[in-house]
Design a protein around this motif. Sequence first.
Motif, PDB file in Angstrom:
ATOM      1  N   ILE A 104       6.006  11.446  -8.915  1.00 58.77           N
ATOM      2  CA  ILE A 104       6.413  11.408  -7.530  1.00 58.77           C
ATOM      3  C   ILE A 104       4.981  12.173  -6.933  1.00 58.77           C
ATOM      4  N   THR A 105       4.464  11.332  -6.083  1.00 61.68           N
ATOM      5  CA  THR A 105       3.070  11.845  -5.366  1.00 61.68           C
ATOM      6  C   THR A 105       3.281  12.158  -3.988  1.00 61.68           C
ATOM      7  N   GLU A 106       3.278  13.335  -3.414  1.00 56.12           N
ATOM      8  CA  GLU A 106       3.321  13.406  -1.664  1.00 56.12           C
ATOM      9  C   GLU A 106       1.958  12.769  -1.135  1.00 56.12           C
ATOM     10  N   THR A 107       2.219  12.305  -0.223  1.00 58.77           N
ATOM     11  CA  THR A 107       0.893  11.604   0.277  1.00 58.77           C
ATOM     12  C   THR A 107       1.084  11.270   1.851  1.00 58.77           C
ATOM     13  N   LEU A 119       1.939   9.535   8.894  1.00 58.73           N
ATOM     14  CA  LEU A 119       3.077   9.591   8.573  1.00 58.73           C
ATOM     15  C   LEU A 119       3.468   9.992   7.067  1.00 58.73           C
ATOM     16  N   PRO A 120       4.441  11.003   6.760  1.00 60.26           N
ATOM     17  CA  PRO A 120       4.870  11.576   5.296  1.00 60.26           C
ATOM     18  C   PRO A 120       5.124  10.225   4.679  1.00 60.26           C
ATOM     19  N   ALA A 121       4.757  10.341   3.252  1.00 60.69           N
ATOM     20  CA  ALA A 121       5.147   9.381   2.418  1.00 60.69           C
ATOM     21  C   ALA A 121       5.227   9.660   1.107  1.00 60.69           C
ATOM     22  N   ARG A 122       5.786   9.212  -0.038  1.00 62.06           N
ATOM     23  CA  ARG A 122       6.121   9.408  -1.127  1.00 62.06           C
ATOM     24  C   ARG A 122       5.721   8.225  -2.206  1.00 62.06           C
ATOM     25  N   VAL A 123       4.860   8.384  -3.138  1.00 61.21           N
ATOM     26  CA  VAL A 123       4.833   7.210  -4.163  1.00 61.21           C
ATOM     27  C   VAL A 123       5.591   7.356  -5.567  1.00 61.21           C
ATOM     28  N   THR A 134       0.358  -2.184 -20.579  1.00 63.36           N
ATOM     29  CA  THR A 134      -0.889  -2.274 -19.462  1.00 63.36           C
ATOM     30  C   THR A 134       0.006  -2.767 -18.181  1.00 63.36           C
ATOM     31  N   GLY A 135       1.146  -2.488 -17.752  1.00 63.77           N
ATOM     32  CA  GLY A 135       1.689  -2.969 -16.559  1.00 63.77           C
ATOM     33  C   GLY A 135       1.860  -1.716 -15.809  1.00 63.77           C
ATOM     34  N   ARG A 136       1.691  -1.548 -14.370  1.00 61.65           N
ATOM     35  CA  ARG A 136       1.722  -0.566 -13.630  1.00 61.65           C
ATOM     36  C   ARG A 136       2.895  -0.853 -12.482  1.00 61.65           C
ATOM     37  N   PHE A 137       3.714   0.227 -12.078  1.00 62.39           N
ATOM     38  CA  PHE A 137       4.753  -0.141 -11.204  1.00 62.39           C
ATOM     39  C   PHE A 137       4.903   0.938 -10.245  1.00 62.39           C
ATOM     40  N   SER A 138       5.294   0.568  -8.854  1.00 66.93           N
ATOM     41  CA  SER A 138       5.443   2.025  -7.991  1.00 66.93           C
ATOM     42  C   SER A 138       6.294   1.412  -6.797  1.00 66.93           C
ATOM     43  N   VAL A 139       6.726   2.479  -6.425  1.00 61.17           N
ATOM     44  CA  VAL A 139       7.831   2.239  -5.050  1.00 61.17           C
ATOM     45  C   VAL A 139       6.985   3.288  -4.085  1.00 61.17           C
ATOM     46  N   THR A 140       6.468   2.924  -2.902  1.00 64.07           N
ATOM     47  CA  THR A 140       5.939   3.711  -1.838  1.00 64.07           C
ATOM     48  C   THR A 140       7.054   3.725  -0.922  1.00 64.07           C
ATOM     49  N   VAL A 141       7.528   4.973  -0.156  1.00 66.19           N
ATOM     50  CA  VAL A 141       8.554   5.182   0.837  1.00 66.19           C
ATOM     51  C   VAL A 141       7.678   6.068   1.784  1.00 66.19           C
ATOM     52  N   VAL A 142       7.597   5.187   2.904  1.00 68.46           N
ATOM     53  CA  VAL A 142       6.818   5.935   4.407  1.00 68.46           C
ATOM     54  C   VAL A 142       8.155   6.151   5.304  1.00 68.46           C
ATOM     55  N   ASP A 143       8.138   7.467   5.614  1.00 69.83           N
ATOM     56  CA  ASP A 143       9.218   7.965   6.555  1.00 69.83           C
ATOM     57  C   ASP A 143       8.487   7.619   7.879  1.00 69.83           C
ATOM     58  N   TYR A 144       9.088   6.653   8.719  1.00 62.09           N
ATOM     59  CA  TYR A 144       8.608   6.143  10.171  1.00 62.09           C
ATOM     60  C   TYR A 144       9.550   6.821  11.222  1.00 62.09           C
ATOM     61  N   ASN A 145      10.293   7.951  10.858  1.00 64.49           N
ATOM     62  CA  ASN A 145      11.018   8.697  11.968  1.00 64.49           C
ATOM     63  C   ASN A 145      10.164   9.656  12.958  1.00 64.49           C
ATOM     64  N   PRO A 146       9.205  10.056  12.359  1.00 61.80           N
ATOM     65  CA  PRO A 146       8.178  10.811  13.407  1.00 61.80           C
ATOM     66  C   PRO A 146       7.446  10.016  14.502  1.00 61.80           C
ATOM     67  N   LEU A 163       9.811   2.645   5.306  1.00 55.79           N
ATOM     68  CA  LEU A 163       9.063   1.479   4.819  1.00 55.79           C
ATOM     69  C   LEU A 163       9.079   1.533   3.321  1.00 55.79           C
ATOM     70  N   VAL A 164       9.655   0.447   2.746  1.00 54.77           N
ATOM     71  CA  VAL A 164       9.614   0.527   1.199  1.00 54.77           C
ATOM     72  C   VAL A 164       8.873  -0.438   0.577  1.00 54.77           C
ATOM     73  N   ILE A 165       7.842   0.001  -0.022  1.00 56.28           N
ATOM     74  CA  ILE A 165       6.772  -1.134  -0.840  1.00 56.28           C
ATOM     75  C   ILE A 165       6.907  -0.994  -2.354  1.00 56.28           C
ATOM     76  N   LEU A 166       7.358  -2.092  -2.644  1.00 54.10           N
ATOM     77  CA  LEU A 166       7.513  -2.252  -4.366  1.00 54.10           C
ATOM     78  C   LEU A 166       6.281  -2.952  -4.822  1.00 54.10           C
ATOM     79  N   GLU A 167       5.605  -2.570  -5.796  1.00 58.70           N
ATOM     80  CA  GLU A 167       4.367  -3.015  -6.439  1.00 58.70           C
ATOM     81  C   GLU A 167       4.394  -2.960  -8.003  1.00 58.70           C
TER      82      GLU A 167
END
Length: 206
Positions: A45-48, A58-62, A69-81, A171-175
């Motif tokens: 979990i990375t704060e960004t 905006l605050p976000a977490r990855v 060799t596969g890489r997987f991530s979910v980025t969640v961005v808080d749009y409340n502010p 905002l939820v970004i799956l990659e």
Amino acid sequence: MMRLTPILSPVLVLALSGTSFAQDWDEFVSKDERFSCNFPGTPTITETTWTSQFGAVLPARVYSGAQGTGRFSVTVVDYNPVQRLLSERSMSCPNGAETCQGIHDWGLGYWKNDVRGAVVYAASKFLQRDVKVVNVMSNFADLVSGQELVLSNNKDQSRTFASIYMHDNRLVILEAAVPRGYPPPTIFSSPSAGSTRTARVSATTC
């Protein structure tokens, strides 16, 4: 299958035919971020931060993981502010400027448009990479609208599979990214990418 639960569940189900790839995957649940997702072990979990289309930081977490060799991530961005941030910034704009007026239901500083366009803006960030577009399609996961993309990297022909949703001002970004020639870990059904393997991104409302 889509199901009603109290949590937004972008569930990554990665199944590679002829392998036991998915056997070591565990479900990770974040009640704070309102999502659950299968990961190869406990995700890092990375704060960004995330800069929105109209400049709100905006605050976000990855949440990220890798297997082979596969890489997987979910980025969640808080749009409340975003309303507060863009409304405050609009107070210093020149008199008569459109951003100061909040007309046409755009909101001060265009904050309403920023929220409404967040999915498209996130998709545009993928398209700015050095990639070839393999597939772009809209999707609705249990009343939550979203955007799906399949991209091929021009340099090494690796593939990126992305799904983007906005739910409850998050905002939820799956990659998922896999190298050239590797079976696609489909975060979403993508028959146009040549895969018949099943995958689900199930997003649900509260």
